[in-house]
Design a protein around this motif. Structure first.
Motif, PDB file in Angstrom:
ATOM      1  N   ASP A   1       0.851  -1.205   0.000  1.00 38.00           N
ATOM      2  CA  ASP A   1       0.000   0.000   0.000  1.00 38.00           C
ATOM      3  C   ASP A   1       0.882   1.248   0.000  1.00 38.00           C
ATOM      4  N   HIS A   2       1.946   1.182   0.808  1.00 36.26           N
ATOM      5  CA  HIS A   2       2.864   2.331   0.859  1.00 36.26           C
ATOM      6  C   HIS A   2       3.488   2.578  -0.513  1.00 36.26           C
ATOM      7  N   LEU A   3       3.924   1.495  -1.183  1.00 38.53           N
ATOM      8  CA  LEU A   3       4.556   1.668  -2.496  1.00 38.53           C
ATOM      9  C   LEU A   3       3.585   2.319  -3.481  1.00 38.53           C
ATOM     10  N   TRP A   4       2.348   1.820  -3.502  1.00 36.19           N
ATOM     11  CA  TRP A   4       1.341   2.392  -4.412  1.00 36.19           C
ATOM     12  C   TRP A   4       1.108   3.877  -4.107  1.00 36.19           C
ATOM     13  N   ASN A   5       0.982   4.208  -2.813  1.00 35.12           N
ATOM     14  CA  ASN A   5       0.674   5.610  -2.452  1.00 35.12           C
ATOM     15  C   ASN A   5       1.825   6.541  -2.791  1.00 35.12           C
ATOM     16  N   TYR A   6       3.043   6.125  -2.422  1.00 36.17           N
ATOM     17  CA  TYR A   6       4.201   6.982  -2.702  1.00 36.17           C
ATOM     18  C   TYR A   6       4.349   7.176  -4.210  1.00 36.17           C
ATOM     19  N   GLY A   7       4.230   6.084  -4.949  1.00 35.87           N
ATOM     20  CA  GLY A   7       4.424   6.145  -6.400  1.00 35.87           C
ATOM     21  C   GLY A   7       3.372   7.004  -7.089  1.00 35.87           C
ATOM     22  N   ARG A   8       2.138   6.895  -6.619  1.00 37.12           N
ATOM     23  CA  ARG A   8       1.081   7.736  -7.217  1.00 37.12           C
ATOM     24  C   ARG A   8       1.412   9.208  -7.011  1.00 37.12           C
ATOM     25  N   ARG A   9       1.838   9.562  -5.785  1.00 38.56           N
ATOM     26  CA  ARG A   9       2.182  10.958  -5.495  1.00 38.56           C
ATOM     27  C   ARG A   9       3.414  11.384  -6.298  1.00 38.56           C
ATOM     28  N   LEU A  10       4.349  10.458  -6.475  1.00 41.91           N
ATOM     29  CA  LEU A  10       5.555  10.775  -7.255  1.00 41.91           C
ATOM     30  C   LEU A  10       5.185  11.043  -8.723  1.00 41.91           C
ATOM     31  N   ILE A  11       4.364  10.167  -9.296  1.00 43.15           N
ATOM     32  CA  ILE A  11       3.967  10.342 -10.704  1.00 43.15           C
ATOM     33  C   ILE A  11       3.241  11.677 -10.876  1.00 43.15           C
ATOM     34  N   GLU A  12       2.272  11.922  -9.990  1.00 42.25           N
ATOM     35  CA  GLU A  12       1.504  13.177 -10.111  1.00 42.25           C
ATOM     36  C   GLU A  12       2.414  14.386  -9.893  1.00 42.25           C
ATOM     37  N   GLY A  13       3.278  14.289  -8.887  1.00 45.92           N
ATOM     38  CA  GLY A  13       4.177  15.405  -8.564  1.00 45.92           C
ATOM     39  C   GLY A  13       5.136  15.699  -9.718  1.00 45.92           C
ATOM     40  N   LEU A  14       5.740  14.649 -10.273  1.00 42.13           N
ATOM     41  CA  LEU A  14       6.687  14.859 -11.382  1.00 42.13           C
ATOM     42  C   LEU A  14       5.986  15.465 -12.584  1.00 42.13           C
ATOM     43  N   ASN A  15       4.779  14.997 -12.864  1.00 46.20           N
ATOM     44  CA  ASN A  15       4.060  15.551 -14.030  1.00 46.20           C
ATOM     45  C   ASN A  15       3.663  17.010 -13.797  1.00 46.20           C
ATOM     46  N   ASP A  16       3.300  17.349 -12.550  1.00 47.38           N
ATOM     47  CA  ASP A  16       2.993  18.764 -12.240  1.00 47.38           C
ATOM     48  C   ASP A  16       4.231  19.628 -12.437  1.00 47.38           C
ATOM     49  N   VAL A  17       5.366  19.148 -11.913  1.00 44.34           N
ATOM     50  CA  VAL A  17       6.623  19.903 -12.040  1.00 44.34           C
ATOM     51  C   VAL A  17       6.985  20.058 -13.519  1.00 44.34           C
ATOM     52  N   SER A  18       6.790  18.986 -14.283  1.00 43.67           N
ATOM     53  CA  SER A  18       7.136  19.021 -15.701  1.00 43.67           C
ATOM     54  C   SER A  18       6.270  20.023 -16.450  1.00 43.67           C
TER      55      SER A  18
END
Ligand SMILES: Cc1ncc(COP(=O)(O)O)c(C=O)c1O
Length: 450
Positions: A332-349
């Motif tokens: 669950d932790h991996l899924w949550n962190y990764g979702r936030r990472l994907i969304e965060g990186l795309n926002d930054v991009s």
């Protein structure tokens, strides 16, 4: 001599694994590492990096996890590798089988390559057939001849050997039907990863960011994996899922649980024991027991049988890892962190103006990133630039492997480093990537020539 020269003069390739090699990293990457703890690694000069390589995806809880290490050390104190099977091996065997109720036997090994090749051998022995089919899009199953012979690096492998391995296309059932039609009665097994950066759903998947989106999806039981299984059944081939990457990341019970599918054989490795050397071939008794010694008169199959395959420290680490997965909802932790990472990186991009060129995607538990040049073509030069600039910000991200030790502080650090990296990326889109690269671009692992 510098570190790199010393490594290359002593070790062909300069590292045990080709994906650890110099040609996979920008020149400012640490050439050699000294240690790791949690989500971080330190180079020989004591410089610290936030790591997303995580020991080639083998680390899921964080480097040098205290409880896992203590469990491994306790086994070392018992002798580590005894003359007969150990209590710890039996505990590990029963523990892994409790995760996969469809399977009744397991054979452990030290590397994933050994178990995928063992699956092929068993499938050939079970069916009396010769050929193997794997998806063309999936990059790696083993360093053994049956697979490496199908890549550009086929030197040293007899042509008759590689002719036995066939390729179909992932998510294209017609391409596998064609192989069965072209090689009637010849295909012993079909082996594939359940998912990579794409999902096995025939319909395009709206969201791969949360596990529940798959668990509740209408395609869950009719997806590509189910179509492959049905075809294998129809043609008498063994259906093998290679969960080397998906196992212990998609779910404690594998991606097979997420996609509601039971194979005949499955292989696991990375992620099983938080970096301790352990891999497993699990499967149905009628196939696995071909490697057994209790059926009187049966012709014998020499299944995996190695000196170090019974190393108790790895079993102890695995047994402890399973407890931690259960207690701390690791996936669950991996899924949550990764979702936030994907969304965060795309926002930054998007904010950097590189939204069409640098994209984060994939599953929450296993993010990917794609780097494109100004014409929208996938670019290794831009991948190198991204890596190079992230390293300046103290982040090592050759690919994205997450762990329980990646937490809020690590996410913030990553997004800050990404902001700076993508500002340079934006400039490079305008004035040329060569102007910003401080060394050569990384190269594909599977290339014919150096
Ligand atoms: C999908 C897959 N299968 C098998 C292997 C082989 O595992 P190992 O490197 O432990 O031999 C790998 C390794 O990268 C892999 O990614």
């Amino acid at each position: 001599m510098n570190w790199s020269d010393r490594l290359h003069s002593a070790i062909p390739g300069g590292a045990h694994t080709y994906s650890r090699g110099d040609d996979q990293y920008p020149v400012n990457a640490p050439p050699i590492l000294a240690r790791g703890k949690g989500a971080y690694v330190w180079d020989a000069d004591g410089k610290k990096f936030l790591d997303y390589g995580m020991g080639l995806r083998a680390i899921t809880l964080g480097y040098a996890h205290d409880a896992v290490n203590a469990a491994a050390i306790a086994e070392i104190e018992k002798g580590n590798n005894l003359t007969r099977a150990s209590l710890t091996e039996l505990e590990a065997a029963e523990k892994i089988l409790s995760l996969f109720p469809w399977a009744s036997m397991v054979k452990f090994a030290k590397n994933g390559s050994i178990v995928t090749t063992a699956a092929v051998k068993l499938a050939r022995a079970y069916t009396g057939r010769t050929h193997v089919a794997v998806p063309a899009e999936q990059p790696f199953f083993t360093y053994d001849d049956w697979f490496i012979g199908t890549t550009a690096m086929d030197k040293g492998i007899p042509a008759e050997n590689k002719a036995l391995s066939l390729k179909f296309n992932y998510n294209d059932i017609g391409s596998l039907e064609k192989l069965f039609a072209e090689h009637p009665g010849k295909i012993a097994c079909v082996m594939l990863e359940p998912a990579t950066s794409v999902s096995p759903c025939s319909a395009s998947c709206a969201s791969m960011l949360t596990p529940n989106s798959c668990a509740t999806c209408a395609n869950r039981s009719t997806n590509f994996l189910h179509q492959v299984k049905a075809l294998c059944k129809q043609h008498g081939a063994v259906f093998v899922l290679d969960e080397m990457i998906t196992g212990f990341r998609w779910d404690l019970h594998g991606a097979m649980k997420v996609y509601d599918i039971e194979p005949d054989l499955a292989t696991f490795g990375k992620g099983m024991a938080n970096g301790f050397a352990l891999a497993a071939l699990v499967g149905k008794k009628e196939i696995m027991d071909l490697g057994g010694i209790r059926t009187p008169g049966a012709e014998r199959v020499f299944l995996i049988s190695t000196t170090h395959g019974s190393e108790m420290s790895a079993f102890g680490a695995f047994n402890k890892c399973i407890d931690i997965y259960r207690e701390q909802a690791v996936t669950d932790h991996l899924w949550n962190y990764g979702r936030r990472l994907i969304e965060g990186l795309n926002d930054v991009s998007k904010a950097a103006g590189t939204g069409d060129h640098f994209l984060a995607h994939g599953f929450g538990c296993s993010p990917y990133y794609t780097t494109k040049d100004k014409d929208g073509q996938v670019s290794l030069a831009f991948r190198t630039l991204w890596s190079q600039e992230l390293i300046k910000g103290g982040v090592l991200m050759p690919w994205v492997a997450l762990s329980l030790a990646h937490s809020d502080a690590e996410l913030e650090h990553t997004l800050n480093a990404a902001r700076n990296a993508l500002a340079v990326y934006a400039k490079a889109l305008n004035d040329g990537v060569e102007k910003h690269l401080v060394g050569p671009a990384i190269k594909p692992v599977f290339r014919k020539h150096n």
